[in-house]
Scaffold this motif. Structure first.
Motif, short mmCIF file in Angstrom:
data_model
loop_
_atom_site.label_atom_id
_atom_site.label_comp_id
_atom_site.label_asym_id
_atom_site.label_seq_id
_atom_site.Cartn_x
_atom_site.Cartn_y
_atom_site.Cartn_z
N ASP A 111 0.83 -1.21 0.00
CA ASP A 111 0.00 0.00 0.00
C ASP A 111 0.86 1.26 0.00
O ASP A 111 0.56 2.23 -0.71
N VAL A 112 1.93 1.25 0.78
CA VAL A 112 2.81 2.42 0.84
C VAL A 112 3.49 2.65 -0.50
O VAL A 112 3.57 3.78 -1.00
N VAL A 113 3.97 1.58 -1.11
CA VAL A 113 4.65 1.71 -2.40
C VAL A 113 3.69 2.20 -3.47
O VAL A 113 4.03 3.08 -4.28
N TRP A 173 17.53 9.86 -2.90
CA TRP A 173 17.47 8.61 -3.66
C TRP A 173 16.02 8.12 -3.81
O TRP A 173 15.63 7.64 -4.87
N CYS A 174 15.26 8.26 -2.75
CA CYS A 174 13.86 7.82 -2.80
C CYS A 174 13.07 8.65 -3.81
O CYS A 174 12.34 8.10 -4.64
N TYR A 183 11.51 7.22 -7.50
CA TYR A 183 10.10 7.21 -7.86
C TYR A 183 9.81 8.13 -9.05
O TYR A 183 8.79 7.95 -9.73
N SER A 184 10.68 9.09 -9.32
CA SER A 184 10.46 9.98 -10.46
C SER A 184 10.61 9.24 -11.79
O SER A 184 10.18 9.75 -12.83
N LEU A 185 11.22 8.06 -11.77
CA LEU A 185 11.40 7.28 -13.00
C LEU A 185 10.18 6.43 -13.36
O LEU A 185 10.17 5.79 -14.41
N THR A 186 9.17 6.43 -12.50
CA THR A 186 7.99 5.59 -12.73
C THR A 186 7.31 5.94 -14.05
O THR A 186 6.89 5.05 -14.81
N GLY A 241 11.81 1.47 -3.74
CA GLY A 241 11.38 2.05 -5.01
C GLY A 241 12.55 2.34 -5.93
O GLY A 241 12.48 2.09 -7.14
N LEU A 242 13.64 2.86 -5.38
CA LEU A 242 14.82 3.17 -6.20
C LEU A 242 15.33 1.93 -6.91
O LEU A 242 15.59 1.96 -8.13
#
Length: 286
Positions: A105-107, A209-210, A214-217, A134-135
């Motif tokens: 859920d958090v991810v 890093w986090c 996540y910006s690469l999603t 995520g990274l």
């Protein structure tokens, strides 16, 4: 009737020999009691499965397998108890377990937040528990997506122009995708961390890093759209993707560095994301 049965003599029955405790047995028991030290260490049973014979002796001496005394840490416990504030903790896996303590859920919540380019509140959402999950997994997913879909897009473009020519899978896409994506996701946040530390601003490498991970999603999603064999549409998709990812990074950095006049760093982060988008288009979706 019961009283008559219990009153019968039993000394004449076969096998009814009265128990006799000899003086020799008493002496042996007393000797055993005196030999056992009151401070003897209790042993944990069953023994650990150590390799080879003599495991019990090795366990008593503090080795790998065999029996272990109570109160003495095992090898695994000693490994987990490495301090995280020393160099020994840096090379201990247990030091990084807290950054993978996230559930599905958090991810998912963070993945959805990374698709909102104008939110600007991503750092506030991960402040209590920044993760490296995520990274690693987003970067790894993007590497394989670029390598596979890039080859597929090249095949579709080639068949569209000349269906008679032969085509083969380009393995170099995998190496280039791994070097570029992993390098970008690790080096860019690291550079910003040292730059902000040099400028006297508070920064957190794990949070950087986090956020960059996540910006690469959005690039994973756009990679499927880039298989469309129309060059103009491809450029439109990649520019929109790069702009959305760049806005996400720049606005979150702006909110994170609120109160510090570091607009140059924010603008540089914006154009770095645009440059990554253009690189993905030029190299993998020609």
């Amino acid at each position: 009737m019961e009283e008559s049965y219990t009153g019968l003599p039993t000394s004449h029955l076969l096998g009814s020999v009265p128990a006799v405790i000899t003086e020799e047995n008493n002496n042996n028991n007393n000797a055993i009691k005196h030999e056992v030290s009151p401070d003897a260490n209790m042993q944990i049973f069953p023994p650990n499965n150590g390799g080879g014979g003599g495991g019990a002796d090795r366990g008593r001496s503090g080795g790998g397998g065999g029996y272990h005394t109570l109160g003495s840490p095992t090898a695994g416990e000693a490994f987990e108890q490495q301090p995280t504030n020393t160099w020994a903790g840096v090379f201990s896996v247990s030091s990084y377990t807290q950054y993978f303590n996230v559930d599905t859920d958090v991810v998912l919540t963070r993945l959805i937040s990374s698709l909102n380019p104008v939110g600007g509140d991503f750092f506030s959402k991960i402040d209590a528990n920044p993760d490296l999950y995520g990274l690693i997994w987003i970067s790894t997913t993007l590497v394989f997506v670029l390598a596979s879909l890039g080859n597929l897009a090249a095949y579709l473009m080639q068949k569209r122009t000349d269906s008679s020519t032969s085509w083969s899978f380009d393995v170099s896409y995998v190496n280039m995708a791994a070097c570029s994506i992993y390098g970008y996701a690790i080096v860019v946040p690291l550079a910003y961390y040292f730059f902000l530390q040099y400028m006297g601003s508070n920064s957190s490498l794990i949070r950087f890093w986090c956020m960059w991970g996540y910006s690469l999603t959005i690039f994973i999603i756009s990679s499927f759209l880039l298989m469309i064999p129309f060059e103009f549409l491809r450029w439109t998709i990649i520019i929109a993707t790069g702009g959305a990812s760049a806005c996400f990074v720049a606005l979150n950095l702006k909110s994170y560095m609120e109160g510090n006049d570091l607009s140059v760093a924010i603008v540089a982060a914006f154009f770095l994301q645009i440059a990554l988008a253009v690189f993905i288009k030029v190299w993998f979706f020609v």
